[in-house]
Design a protein around this motif. Structure first.
Motif, PDB file in Angstrom:
ATOM      1  N   MET A   1     -46.279  17.158  68.455  1.00 58.43           N
ATOM      2  CA  MET A   1     -47.490  17.637  67.817  1.00 58.43           C
ATOM      3  C   MET A   1     -47.706  16.818  66.554  1.00 58.43           C
ATOM      4  SD  MET A   1     -48.392  21.414  66.283  1.00 58.43           S
ATOM      5  CE  MET A   1     -48.063  22.191  67.831  1.00 58.43           C
ATOM      6  N   GLY A   2     -48.926  16.323  66.389  1.00 57.33           N
ATOM      7  CA  GLY A   2     -49.258  15.525  65.234  1.00 57.33           C
ATOM      8  C   GLY A   2     -49.402  16.366  63.975  1.00 57.33           C
ATOM      9  N   HIS A   3     -49.410  15.673  62.850  1.00 54.83           N
ATOM     10  CA  HIS A   3     -49.505  16.345  61.552  1.00 54.83           C
ATOM     11  C   HIS A   3     -50.770  17.208  61.467  1.00 54.83           C
ATOM     12  CE1 HIS A   3     -49.037  17.032  57.292  1.00 54.83           C
ATOM     13  NE2 HIS A   3     -50.275  16.573  57.086  1.00 54.83           N
ATOM     14  N   ARG A   4     -51.894  16.663  61.860  1.00 53.73           N
ATOM     15  CA  ARG A   4     -53.174  17.379  61.778  1.00 53.73           C
ATOM     16  C   ARG A   4     -53.167  18.630  62.653  1.00 53.73           C
ATOM     17  NH1 ARG A   4     -56.380  19.290  59.037  1.00 53.73           N
ATOM     18  NH2 ARG A   4     -58.468  19.647  59.751  1.00 53.73           N
ATOM     19  N   GLU A   5     -52.619  18.512  63.870  1.00 51.93           N
ATOM     20  CA  GLU A   5     -52.553  19.659  64.774  1.00 51.93           C
ATOM     21  C   GLU A   5     -51.626  20.739  64.214  1.00 51.93           C
ATOM     22  OE1 GLU A   5     -51.912  16.471  65.964  1.00 51.93           O
ATOM     23  OE2 GLU A   5     -53.904  16.147  66.790  1.00 51.93           O
ATOM     24  N   ARG A   6     -50.505  20.320  63.606  1.00 51.42           N
ATOM     25  CA  ARG A   6     -49.571  21.284  63.009  1.00 51.42           C
ATOM     26  C   ARG A   6     -50.238  22.031  61.861  1.00 51.42           C
ATOM     27  NH1 ARG A   6     -46.583  21.317  58.748  1.00 51.42           N
ATOM     28  NH2 ARG A   6     -46.811  19.113  58.315  1.00 51.42           N
ATOM     29  N   ILE A   7     -50.959  21.312  61.010  1.00 56.93           N
ATOM     30  CA  ILE A   7     -51.658  21.939  59.885  1.00 56.93           C
ATOM     31  C   ILE A   7     -52.688  22.939  60.406  1.00 56.93           C
ATOM     32  CG2 ILE A   7     -53.242  21.513  57.952  1.00 56.93           C
ATOM     33  CD1 ILE A   7     -50.402  20.647  57.336  1.00 56.93           C
ATOM     34  N   HIS A   8     -53.455  22.539  61.416  1.00 55.46           N
ATOM     35  CA  HIS A   8     -54.459  23.448  61.980  1.00 55.46           C
ATOM     36  C   HIS A   8     -53.795  24.692  62.568  1.00 55.46           C
ATOM     37  CE1 HIS A   8     -58.157  24.856  63.752  1.00 55.46           C
ATOM     38  NE2 HIS A   8     -57.542  24.941  64.914  1.00 55.46           N
ATOM     39  N   ARG A   9     -52.686  24.525  63.310  1.00 55.98           N
ATOM     40  CA  ARG A   9     -51.974  25.662  63.889  1.00 55.98           C
ATOM     41  C   ARG A   9     -51.468  26.592  62.801  1.00 55.98           C
ATOM     42  NH1 ARG A   9     -47.157  24.166  64.872  1.00 55.98           N
ATOM     43  NH2 ARG A   9     -46.214  25.730  63.587  1.00 55.98           N
ATOM     44  N   GLU A  10     -50.915  26.022  61.730  1.00 56.86           N
ATOM     45  CA  GLU A  10     -50.400  26.837  60.635  1.00 56.86           C
ATOM     46  C   GLU A  10     -51.525  27.601  59.930  1.00 56.86           C
ATOM     47  OE1 GLU A  10     -48.195  24.139  58.168  1.00 56.86           O
ATOM     48  OE2 GLU A  10     -46.548  24.008  59.609  1.00 56.86           O
ATOM     49  N   ARG A  11     -52.665  26.951  59.727  1.00 57.96           N
ATOM     50  CA  ARG A  11     -53.800  27.625  59.096  1.00 57.96           C
ATOM     51  C   ARG A  11     -54.358  28.719  59.993  1.00 57.96           C
ATOM     52  NH1 ARG A  11     -56.696  22.336  56.395  1.00 57.96           N
ATOM     53  NH2 ARG A  11     -55.164  22.107  54.722  1.00 57.96           N
ATOM     54  N   PHE A  12     -54.427  28.440  61.289  1.00 52.21           N
ATOM     55  CA  PHE A  12     -54.870  29.455  62.237  1.00 52.21           C
ATOM     56  C   PHE A  12     -53.941  30.660  62.176  1.00 52.21           C
ATOM     57  CE2 PHE A  12     -54.870  31.674  66.237  1.00 52.21           C
ATOM     58  CZ  PHE A  12     -56.213  31.789  66.541  1.00 52.21           C
ATOM     59  N   ALA A  13     -52.631  30.405  62.229  1.00 51.41           N
ATOM     60  CA  ALA A  13     -51.654  31.499  62.207  1.00 51.41           C
ATOM     61  C   ALA A  13     -51.737  32.272  60.892  1.00 51.41           C
ATOM     62  CB  ALA A  13     -50.241  30.948  62.406  1.00 51.41           C
ATOM     63  N   ALA A  14     -51.854  31.574  59.780  1.00 50.64           N
ATOM     64  CA  ALA A  14     -51.946  32.258  58.483  1.00 50.64           C
ATOM     65  C   ALA A  14     -53.178  33.151  58.431  1.00 50.64           C
ATOM     66  CB  ALA A  14     -51.981  31.234  57.349  1.00 50.64           C
ATOM     67  N   GLY A  15     -54.315  32.654  58.910  1.00 52.13           N
ATOM     68  CA  GLY A  15     -55.529  33.462  58.936  1.00 52.13           C
ATOM     69  C   GLY A  15     -55.393  34.657  59.858  1.00 52.13           C
ATOM     70  N   ALA A  16     -54.800  34.443  61.014  1.00 50.29           N
ATOM     71  CA  ALA A  16     -54.625  35.528  61.977  1.00 50.29           C
ATOM     72  C   ALA A  16     -53.692  36.600  61.427  1.00 50.29           C
ATOM     73  CB  ALA A  16     -54.100  34.982  63.300  1.00 50.29           C
ATOM     74  N   ILE A  17     -52.627  36.193  60.772  1.00 49.79           N
ATOM     75  CA  ILE A  17     -51.681  37.154  60.206  1.00 49.79           C
ATOM     76  C   ILE A  17     -52.333  37.910  59.051  1.00 49.79           C
ATOM     77  CG2 ILE A  17     -49.514  37.368  58.920  1.00 49.79           C
ATOM     78  CD1 ILE A  17     -48.582  34.901  60.725  1.00 49.79           C
ATOM     79  N   TYR A  18     -53.005  37.190  58.172  1.00 49.15           N
ATOM     80  CA  TYR A  18     -53.704  37.827  57.055  1.00 49.15           C
ATOM     81  C   TYR A  18     -54.735  38.824  57.589  1.00 49.15           C
ATOM     82  CZ  TYR A  18     -56.970  38.394  53.197  1.00 49.15           C
ATOM     83  OH  TYR A  18     -57.798  38.926  52.253  1.00 49.15           O
TER      84      TYR A  18
ATOM     85  N   PHE B   1     -67.470  21.129  56.628  1.00 51.00           N
ATOM     86  CA  PHE B   1     -67.755  22.537  56.876  1.00 51.00           C
ATOM     87  C   PHE B   1     -67.153  22.972  58.211  1.00 51.00           C
ATOM     88  CE2 PHE B   1     -70.250  25.764  59.034  1.00 51.00           C
ATOM     89  CZ  PHE B   1     -70.111  26.819  58.145  1.00 51.00           C
ATOM     90  N   LEU B   2     -67.390  22.207  59.259  1.00 48.29           N
ATOM     91  CA  LEU B   2     -66.883  22.566  60.586  1.00 48.29           C
ATOM     92  C   LEU B   2     -65.358  22.582  60.621  1.00 48.29           C
ATOM     93  CD1 LEU B   2     -69.407  20.596  62.830  1.00 48.29           C
ATOM     94  CD2 LEU B   2     -69.357  23.068  62.364  1.00 48.29           C
ATOM     95  N   GLU B   3     -64.739  21.622  59.957  1.00 47.57           N
ATOM     96  CA  GLU B   3     -63.281  21.575  59.896  1.00 47.57           C
ATOM     97  C   GLU B   3     -62.732  22.807  59.178  1.00 47.57           C
ATOM     98  OE1 GLU B   3     -59.789  18.855  57.816  1.00 47.57           O
ATOM     99  OE2 GLU B   3     -61.804  18.032  58.012  1.00 47.57           O
TER     100      GLU B   3
END
Length: 161
Positions: free
Chosen positions: A1-18, A75-77
């Motif tokens: 998994m690339g750096h960008r994909e890992r960051i997106h996954r982590e942000r998704f997970a953080a938002g979902a958990i929050y 904005f989309l990102e």
């Protein structure tokens, strides 16, 4: 998994958990008030949209200030990175929809929505531990500790209301 994909996954997970912690707090209060499932769904979905927009806004303010304008791509990102807050509301909404359809009684629908939210916190922890390369035993142990911490946070949040 690339750096960008890992960051997106982590942000998704953080938002979902929050989002899940916020939704659980609301659900517990709605269950205490014996709110009907239709109103509960409207409250949860409305809260999800408002919190998602607030997070997108909070992340965009420094970018706009630094660049002097808003680029559509930014904005989309940003909106995509914060979508976990929106996605997480589906977990507790599903049992409420079952209650709306008469497949569960209203009180059971709220209680199942709460249980689904709590279990999703554990699932998020296992998913992230497994993504980090940990084995199942360690992942489940981490999930148990994080679930206890999440329930403690939920209790604290409810106590303050």
């Amino acid at each position: 998994m690339g750096h960008r994909e890992r960051i997106h996954r982590e942000r998704f997970a953080a938002g979902a958990i929050y989002g899940t912690v916020v939704y659980l707090t609301i659900l517990v209060l709605l269950e205490e008030d014996r709110t009907d499932p239709e109103d509960a769904v409207a409250i949860l979905v409305g809260t999800a949209v408002v919190f998602w927009l607030a997070h997108v806004y909070a992340h965009l303010v420094p970018l706009i200030a630094a660049e002097g304008r808003l680029r559509t791509g930014r904005f989309l990102e940003t909106a995509g990175d914060q979508v976990g807050i929106l996605a997480a509301v589906a977990i507790p909404v599903l049992p409420l929809i079952l209650a709306m359809l008469g497949l569960l009684d209203d009180r059971t629908g709220l209680r199942v929505a709460i249980a689904a939210g709590v279990l999703s916190l554990a699932a998020f922890a296992v998913r992230e531990a497994r993504a980090a390369g940990l084995g199942w035993g360690r992942s489940l142990g981490i999930a148990a500790v994080l679930l206890a911490a999440g329930i403690g946070l939920l209790w604290l949040e409810i106590s303050l209301h």
